[in-house]
Each structure stands twice: as structure tokens, then as C-alpha cells.
Design a protein around this motif. Structure first.
Motif, PDB file in Angstrom:
ATOM      1  N   ARG A  61     -10.056  -0.581  -9.570  1.00 59.16           N
ATOM      2  CA  ARG A  61      -8.894  -1.420  -9.852  1.00 59.16           C
ATOM      3  C   ARG A  61      -8.490  -1.271 -11.302  1.00 59.16           C
ATOM      4  NH1 ARG A  61     -10.459  -7.382  -8.441  1.00 59.16           N
ATOM      5  NH2 ARG A  61      -8.414  -7.839  -9.354  1.00 59.16           N
ATOM      6  N   SER A  66      -3.198   3.546  -2.859  1.00 58.51           N
ATOM      7  CA  SER A  66      -2.922   2.571  -3.912  1.00 58.51           C
ATOM      8  C   SER A  66      -2.414   1.292  -3.272  1.00 58.51           C
ATOM      9  CB  SER A  66      -1.864   3.104  -4.875  1.00 58.51           C
ATOM     10  OG  SER A  66      -2.294   4.283  -5.513  1.00 58.51           O
ATOM     11  N   CYS A  67      -2.668   0.190  -3.940  1.00 55.76           N
ATOM     12  CA  CYS A  67      -2.178  -1.102  -3.478  1.00 55.76           C
ATOM     13  C   CYS A  67      -1.689  -1.862  -4.706  1.00 55.76           C
ATOM     14  CB  CYS A  67      -3.272  -1.875  -2.761  1.00 55.76           C
ATOM     15  SG  CYS A  67      -2.833  -3.571  -2.319  1.00 55.76           S
ATOM     16  N   ALA A  68      -0.385  -2.052  -4.771  1.00 52.37           N
ATOM     17  CA  ALA A  68       0.225  -2.751  -5.901  1.00 52.37           C
ATOM     18  C   ALA A  68       0.422  -4.217  -5.553  1.00 52.37           C
ATOM     19  CB  ALA A  68       1.544  -2.103  -6.262  1.00 52.37           C
ATOM     20  N   SER A  87       1.827  -8.142  -6.621  1.00 46.65           N
ATOM     21  CA  SER A  87       2.814  -8.875  -7.407  1.00 46.65           C
ATOM     22  C   SER A  87       2.837 -10.326  -6.949  1.00 46.65           C
ATOM     23  CB  SER A  87       4.204  -8.259  -7.262  1.00 46.65           C
ATOM     24  OG  SER A  87       4.630  -8.310  -5.914  1.00 46.65           O
ATOM     25  N   LYS A 138      -2.454  -2.852 -14.490  1.00 48.00           N
ATOM     26  CA  LYS A 138      -1.376  -2.384 -13.617  1.00 48.00           C
ATOM     27  C   LYS A 138      -1.297  -3.171 -12.310  1.00 48.00           C
ATOM     28  CE  LYS A 138      -1.408   2.382 -15.321  1.00 48.00           C
ATOM     29  NZ  LYS A 138      -1.536   3.820 -14.951  1.00 48.00           N
ATOM     30  N   ASN A 139      -2.153  -4.164 -12.159  1.00 49.25           N
ATOM     31  CA  ASN A 139      -2.166  -4.980 -10.926  1.00 49.25           C
ATOM     32  C   ASN A 139      -2.303  -4.095  -9.683  1.00 49.25           C
ATOM     33  OD1 ASN A 139      -1.832  -7.184 -12.546  1.00 49.25           O
ATOM     34  ND2 ASN A 139       0.252  -7.644 -11.900  1.00 49.25           N
ATOM     35  N   THR A 140      -3.179  -3.136  -9.762  1.00 43.24           N
ATOM     36  CA  THR A 140      -3.298  -2.159  -8.683  1.00 43.24           C
ATOM     37  C   THR A 140      -4.771  -1.912  -8.341  1.00 43.24           C
ATOM     38  OG1 THR A 140      -1.249  -1.069  -9.374  1.00 43.24           O
ATOM     39  CG2 THR A 140      -2.710   0.183  -7.940  1.00 43.24           C
ATOM     40  N   GLU A 174       0.826  -1.202   0.000  1.00 43.46           N
ATOM     41  CA  GLU A 174       0.000   0.000   0.000  1.00 43.46           C
ATOM     42  C   GLU A 174       0.866   1.259   0.000  1.00 43.46           C
ATOM     43  OE1 GLU A 174      -2.123  -2.901   2.958  1.00 43.46           O
ATOM     44  OE2 GLU A 174      -0.078  -2.237   2.510  1.00 43.46           O
ATOM     45  N   TYR A 222      -7.228   0.772  -5.972  1.00 43.97           N
ATOM     46  CA  TYR A 222      -7.189   2.120  -5.414  1.00 43.97           C
ATOM     47  C   TYR A 222      -8.355   2.341  -4.446  1.00 43.97           C
ATOM     48  CZ  TYR A 222      -4.327   2.751  -9.601  1.00 43.97           C
ATOM     49  OH  TYR A 222      -3.375   2.629 -10.576  1.00 43.97           O
TER      50      TYR A 222
END
Length: 124
Positions: A72, A21-23, A25, A76-78, A6, A80
Motif C-alpha cells: 500500500r 491497483s485499488c484507489a 477516495s 496515494k491512497n492506493t 480496482e 496493490y
């Protein structure tokens, strides 16, 4: 194994806005329903918002309806969380979480992966 990170927390005055934001992986992002939770000092972790796989359906806890928006970007694999009209009672550590199974959206136990959290502080 999915890793979630985050960002975007901070200190803001009442009435202000922040975007978290939360990325993600390490996994197939589109396969996870994503949620945001928060935890204030001395309180239990609380559901805030949840978004479906394709971003077509969102759920919110009543106190944030009309002020917060979850979204989402699967490219971008994110995920919000746009937070507007912030109030002092929104002060908490905010966590994003990933649910691979579509279990009850409001239950923290439904979520398998969690980020480390980001602090949001709203001053009056």
C-alpha cells in the motif's frame, strides 16, 4: 463513505504477471486495513491477502504465498496486489475491500467497503 476502484486485471498466460491497483477516495485511507478477495464462477468469495494500516504486516491465503505480494501507498491512497507465476486456478474476479475495525482478516464480513471488482483470466 469510502469508494474503491480496482484496475489492472486482464488476460495473461500461465506463468505471467499482473499488478492490480485499488484507489480509495472519500475516507481516511490510513485508517483502513485493506484486503484483496477473489471469486471464481460458482464459488464463494475467497480471501487472498490483507495488509495492516502501516503496511508492516501482511497475510496471505496459502495457495498464493510466495507468488502474490500486497502493498500500500498511503500517500496515494492506493493498495496493490502484485501477482507473479500466475496459474489458471487464479482466474477470478478480484475485489479490494476496506476494514475499519481490525476484525478477522479472512472473513469478508469484516470489510465494510468493496470495489466493483476486476477480472483476471489466466490461460493455460
Amino acid at each position: 463513505q469510502v469508494q474503491l476502484v480496482e484496475s489492472g486485471g486482464g488476460l495473461v498466460q500461465a506463468g505471467g504477471s499482473l499488478r492490480l491497483s485499488c484507489a480509495a477516495s472519500g475516507g481516511t485511507f490510513i485508517g483502513y486495513r485493506m484486503g484483496w478477495f477473489r471469486q471464481a464462477p460458482g464459488k464463494e468469495r475467497e480471501f487472498v491477502a490483507r495488509i495492516s494500516l502501516s503496511a508492516g504486516i501482511a497475510y496471505y491465503v496459502d495457495p498464493v504465498k510466495g507468488r502474490f505480494t500486497i502493498s500500500r501507498d498511503n500517500a496515494k491512497n492506493t493498495v496493490y496486489l502484485q501477482m507473479n507465476s500466475l496459474k489458471p486456478e487464479d482466474t477470478a474476479v478480484y475485489y479490494c475491500a476496506a476494514d475499519p475495525s481490525g476484525s478477522p482478516y479472512f472473513n469478508p464480513k469484516s470489510y465494510k467497503y468493496w470495489g466493483q471488482g476486476t477480472q483476471v483470466t489466466v490461460s493455460s
